[in-house]
Motif scaffolding. Structure first.
Motif, short mmCIF file in Angstrom:
data_model
loop_
_atom_site.label_atom_id
_atom_site.label_comp_id
_atom_site.label_asym_id
_atom_site.label_seq_id
_atom_site.Cartn_x
_atom_site.Cartn_y
_atom_site.Cartn_z
N ILE A 6 0.84 -1.21 0.00
CA ILE A 6 0.00 0.00 0.00
C ILE A 6 0.87 1.25 0.00
O ILE A 6 0.64 2.20 -0.76
N THR A 7 1.90 1.23 0.87
CA THR A 7 2.80 2.38 0.96
C THR A 7 3.56 2.59 -0.35
O THR A 7 3.74 3.72 -0.80
N ASN A 8 4.01 1.48 -0.95
CA ASN A 8 4.74 1.58 -2.22
C ASN A 8 3.86 2.17 -3.31
O ASN A 8 4.31 3.00 -4.10
N SER A 9 2.60 1.73 -3.33
CA SER A 9 1.66 2.28 -4.31
C SER A 9 1.47 3.78 -4.09
O SER A 9 1.45 4.57 -5.05
N LYS A 10 1.31 4.18 -2.83
CA LYS A 10 1.16 5.59 -2.51
C LYS A 10 2.43 6.37 -2.86
O LYS A 10 2.37 7.51 -3.33
N LEU A 11 3.59 5.72 -2.62
CA LEU A 11 4.86 6.38 -2.92
C LEU A 11 4.96 6.67 -4.41
O LEU A 11 5.35 7.78 -4.81
N ARG A 12 4.61 5.68 -5.23
CA ARG A 12 4.63 5.89 -6.69
C ARG A 12 3.69 7.02 -7.09
O ARG A 12 4.00 7.85 -7.94
N GLU A 13 2.51 7.02 -6.44
CA GLU A 13 1.52 8.05 -6.74
C GLU A 13 2.06 9.44 -6.40
O GLU A 13 1.94 10.38 -7.19
N PHE A 14 2.67 9.55 -5.23
CA PHE A 14 3.21 10.84 -4.80
C PHE A 14 4.42 11.24 -5.65
O PHE A 14 4.62 12.43 -5.93
N GLU A 15 5.22 10.26 -6.06
CA GLU A 15 6.35 10.57 -6.94
C GLU A 15 5.86 11.12 -8.27
O GLU A 15 6.41 12.10 -8.79
#
Length: 313
Positions: free
Chosen positions: A199-208
């Protein structure tokens, strides 16, 4: 912005800039020394919360204060057994070591019996106490309790989501959902962590991606404003040039008008200066004539009329 730097493990506490001492990890996943967090909390007015020194996120204080935050075991050096001790490591009876538990380290006969009797220890792997048998098992790192520094962490309290030593288990976690520190518990924890990491990785990609988009828009805005600024500067320069030209013309007109008036005044001034000089000369001559003692001299000079000068009436 190098986002990958955020994934690097810090070697020092970002508050005291020294190696971590009793590291605590906040819910925002930033770790600091226990005493650094305690000092930060002492300076805050709101004693019910703690602000992360790094990301400024506010966290609710645990009931037992800063110590209630989770220990960051990834930053705590573990103590590994390097040799077989003479006495049991789990009790205070100083009994001789007869076996080795891959979870609890070296144990005596009584502790071995407890391992066989209690359900809590059934998943622990036991070998005889000799070094040759122990070498068949890969010794696990031993982490020690922060409340009881001499006691290793033996169980996991799922209710409180913390590791506990035997003493903490009996005093603070009695009746809780207690799990063994074994592969089953590890697999369950790994599953939870992996789910959260995904979930965090997905959010990280989104924020990147959002960050890249914002940076792109920022660049476009900066670049698009440059021609507009140049155009404004050119127009302002033209207006300034026109204003200066108008200023020069107006000043010249004022100078011309002023010069014309001054010439007339200069002519009048010169006329009066000449008249004054002539009158002063006539008066001087009259005084000299009146000063004559001889009648003949006076009558001879009386033919000159001092009143009939250039400036006379």
């Amino acid at each position: 912005m190098a986002l990958s730097k955020a994934l690097a493990v810090a070697e020092n506490c970002s508050v005291c800039l020294s190696g971590f001492r009793e590291p605590k990890v906040l819910p925002c996943c930033h770790s600091f020394c226990l005493h650094c967090l305690e000092e930060a909390h002492e300076k805050t007015k709101d004693k019910k919360s703690l602000t992360c020194p790094q990301c400024r996120t506010q966290h609710q204080m645990p009931p037992n204060g800063v110590k209630g935050f989770l220990n960051d075991y990834t930053l705590i050096p573990s103590k590994e057994d390097t040799h077989t001790p003479a006495t049991c490591q789990q009790c205070e009876d100083n009994n001789n070591v007869v076996a080795y538990c891959n979870t609890c380290s070296h144990i005596c006969n009584e502790c071995l019996a407890a391992h066989k009797r209690c359900k809590t220890f059934r998943s622990h792997e036991i070998v005889s106490g000799d070094e040759e048998s122990q070498s068949k098992l890969q010794p696990k790192k031993t982490y020690y309790c922060t409340v009881h520094p001499e006691e290793g962490l033996k169980v996991y309290c799922k209710s409180c989501q913390v590791l506990a030593c035997i003493y903490c288990f009996m005093s603070a976690h009695n009746g809780h959902d207690i799990r063994n520190i074994d592969n089953e518990s590890r697999m369950e924890a790994e599953k939870t962590i992996n789910e959260l990491a995904d979930i965090t990785n997905s959010k990280l990609r989104e924020f990147e991606n959002n960050w890249k988009y914002i940076s792109s828009v920022e660049k476009d805005k900066a670049e698009s404003s440059a021609p507009i600024k140049d155009e404004i500067s050119k127009k302002v320069s033209i207006l300034i040039a026109k204003i200066k030209q108008k200023q020069k013309k107006m000043l010249q007109e004022i100078d011309d008008a002023c010069t014309k008036d001054l010439k007339e005044l200069w002519a009048q001034k010169e006329y009066h200066e000449t008249a004054i000089t002539s009158m002063e000369g006539a008066l001087s001559f009259a005084r000299r004539a009146l000063a004559c003692k001889e009648d003949t001299e006076l009558l001879a000079l009386s033919g000159a009329d001092p009143g009939k000068t250039k400036g006379g009436g």
